[in-house]
Motif scaffolding. Structure first.
Motif, short mmCIF file in Angstrom:
data_model
loop_
_atom_site.label_atom_id
_atom_site.label_comp_id
_atom_site.label_asym_id
_atom_site.label_seq_id
_atom_site.Cartn_x
_atom_site.Cartn_y
_atom_site.Cartn_z
N UNK A 123 1.76 -12.15 -7.81
CA UNK A 123 1.66 -13.61 -7.81
C UNK A 123 1.09 -14.13 -6.50
N UNK A 124 1.03 -13.29 -5.48
CA UNK A 124 0.43 -13.72 -4.22
C UNK A 124 -1.09 -13.69 -4.25
N UNK A 125 -1.66 -12.95 -5.18
CA UNK A 125 -3.11 -12.92 -5.34
C UNK A 125 -3.54 -13.37 -6.72
N UNK A 126 -2.55 -13.59 -7.62
CA UNK A 126 -2.83 -14.00 -9.00
C UNK A 126 -3.79 -13.04 -9.70
N UNK A 127 -3.48 -11.75 -9.60
CA UNK A 127 -4.29 -10.77 -10.31
C UNK A 127 -3.50 -9.48 -10.46
N UNK A 128 -3.98 -8.63 -11.38
CA UNK A 128 -3.43 -7.29 -11.51
C UNK A 128 -4.07 -6.39 -10.46
N UNK A 129 -3.24 -5.58 -9.81
CA UNK A 129 -3.73 -4.57 -8.91
C UNK A 129 -2.97 -3.27 -9.19
N UNK A 130 -3.49 -2.17 -8.69
CA UNK A 130 -2.77 -0.91 -8.73
C UNK A 130 -3.16 -0.11 -7.51
N UNK A 131 -2.40 0.92 -7.24
CA UNK A 131 -2.73 1.82 -6.14
C UNK A 131 -3.49 3.01 -6.70
N UNK B 181 -2.15 4.36 -10.15
CA UNK B 181 -0.71 4.41 -10.37
C UNK B 181 -0.06 3.12 -9.88
N UNK B 182 1.17 2.89 -10.26
CA UNK B 182 1.97 1.71 -9.85
C UNK B 182 1.19 0.40 -9.99
N UNK B 183 0.78 0.06 -11.22
CA UNK B 183 0.12 -1.23 -11.43
C UNK B 183 1.12 -2.37 -11.38
N UNK C 143 0.77 -1.22 0.00
CA UNK C 143 0.00 0.00 0.00
C UNK C 143 0.81 1.28 0.00
N UNK C 144 2.10 1.18 -0.31
CA UNK C 144 2.95 2.37 -0.34
C UNK C 144 3.12 2.83 -1.78
N UNK C 145 2.85 4.11 -2.03
CA UNK C 145 3.03 4.68 -3.37
C UNK C 145 4.47 5.15 -3.46
N UNK C 146 5.33 4.46 -4.22
CA UNK C 146 6.77 4.72 -4.13
C UNK C 146 7.24 6.06 -4.69
#
Length: 458
Positions: A395-403, A389-391, A253-256
């Motif tokens: 592999x821990x959830x087997x899906x695409x996520x982004x913040x 941002x930051x998509x 959950x950190x936006x780098x």
């Protein structure tokens, strides 16, 4: 033949016709981690290691360091950072958060207090650059020295830095230290030995498990690494390559690296005149489907990023009044966006095998970013409801996520939104011809790991 004199960022912006033109015209691609290989084994199992067993993440090469020495470092930082600095004892660390005069976010980093008069700032270069600029014009007893990362240099550094992370991290560290690992509280720094070499370790967590950021003398790193790797064999430890490393932030959950708010105001003009074409701020690229002619529309602020609890409103600092106003009138909040599996797969298929001649924008794995700063539009009923941002593919959830930063009314977990994928009318050679595509997404908590992956509950 003589080397060209550096050009200031301010003059570069004037020649380019403004910050949006400059950044949207840059052909710099996404950040690439220097030195370490893309994979040590395979990025899927490397990602799973920090959830299921143990991971060793390399931090010696991509982090910028700024060393601050002097008797007045705390008073100096108190004027330019939003943080609470009382107390800040030796062998502690804080997340340093920096804002501009109008409350927009500039950068964050970790600051280590190594001694009464010695501090290290560690992170992306934007924080170190801003602090260095302010230190050079300060009347405080502060000396600042920058130690650039290996994206722009090589050689040796003062310290090496590695991170041990995962459910087996504590047991591994106890054994690797020969039973000498002290009890280290969260964001405290402990001193001990590995392979007979003195090291320090910052205790923190990533993905909801105990973690240790270990650092020591550069010349001692081989012995320490060998001990960690040998001990790690029994704990299922994997070394993390650049591809897997790029997906760590999204789960936690950190936006780098949001776009630093330095490109727009008269207050920041002296800083832009100090920066030059050898700084990332001058060559970085801006990409994504969110498009505006106003650079401030791409900015974020510390409140919506979740840093409200670290701000010390009890004293004056750069941006205090503007931040207080933002805190009292917060519009957006940070969330995780879960991309629809079918839509993401359709984009991937259409980018390779286009159905109507013009492909979709390629969706790279595990990190689909294609610019230094990527800002994609998040829509709700044909209106912009926020940004993504930051998509990454986790592999821990087997899906695409982004913040995402979305309007508070749309931030409830389970809310359905639409992400626009692609870059309209791109001028950058790094972006292929493509058509925009919509990807359905659901709002989920941030951090995603602790509240979704670890518990299995949305």
């Amino acid at each position: 033949m003589t080397n060209e004199a550096p050009k200031s960022l301010e003059s570069i912006l004037e020649a380019a016709g403004g910050p949006v033109n400059l950044l949207r015209g840059s052909n710099l691609g996404p950040y690439r981690f220097p030195v370490i290989p893309p994979e040590f084994t395979n990025w899927r199992d490397e990602v799973r290691a920090w959830k299921d067993s143990c991971a060793l993440l390399e931090q010696s090469y991509h982090m910028t360091e700024l060393h601050l020495r002097g008797s007045q470092v705390i008073p100096f930082l108190s004027e330019i950072a939003v943080n609470k600095f009382d107390p800040f004892p030796v062998l502690r660390a804080k997340q340093l958060v920096l804002a501009g005069h109008d409350g927009f976010y500039i950068a964050d980093a970790i600051i280590f207090r190594e001694a009464e008069d010695f501090f290290r700032i560690v992170g992306a270069p934007f924080a170190s650059d801003w602090v260095l600029y302010n230190a050079e014009k300060s009347n405080y007893d502060v000396e600042a020295k920058k130690d650039d990362n290996f994206s722009i240099r090589s050689g040796t550094r003062e310290v090496f830095r590695v991170q041990i992370q995962g459910p087996n991290a504590l047991a591994l560290m106890r054994e690797a230290s020969g039973g000498g690992l002290p009890e280290i509280k969260f964001f405290n720094i402990g001193e001990f030995q590995i392979a007979g070499k003195s090291v320090r370790a910052l205790r923190h967590g990533m993905a909801g498990e105990p973690g240790f950021e270990i650092y020591g003398a550069w010349d001692d790193q081989q012995a320490v690494r060998e001990a960690l790797e040998k001990t790690g064999e029994k704990y299922g430890m994997r070394k993390i390559g650049a591809l897997a490393y790029s997906t760590t932030a999204q789960e936690s959950g950190w936006v780098p690296m949001p776009l630093p708010a330095i490109y727009h105001s008269d207050d920041m003009k002296p800083y832009r005149e100090w920066l030059n074409n050898y700084f990332l701020e001058a060559v970085a690229s801006l990409g994504g489907s969110f498009v505006s002619d106003d650079i401030t529309d791409y900015y974020v602020d510390p409140i919506e990023l979740g840093y409200r609890n670290v701000i010390d409103f009890g004293r004056d600092f750069i941006g205090r009044d503007a931040l207080l106003e933002r805190a009292n009138n917060q519009r957006r909040t940070k969330v995780t966006l879960e991309w629809n599996d079918e839509d993401a797969a359709a984009v991937m298929q259409d980018s390779i095998f286009p159905a109507n001649g013009t492909p979709a924008k390629f969706l790279n794995m595990p990190m689909p970013m294609y610019a230094t700063f990527q800002v994609d539009a998040v829509m709700k009923k044909d209106k912009v409801a926020g940004i993504s941002t930051w998509p990454s593919f986790t592999a821990n959830a087997n899906r695409f996520i982004s913040l995402g930063l979305v309007e508070i009314e749309h931030a409830q977990p389970g809310t359905e939104v639409t992400l626009v994928w692609g870059e309209p009318d791109s001028r950058r050679n790094t972006v292929e011809k493509h058509q925009l595509r919509e990807i359905r997404a659901k709002v989920a908590p941030a951090p995603y790991f602790e509240k979704v992956i670890k518990t299995g509950k949305h």
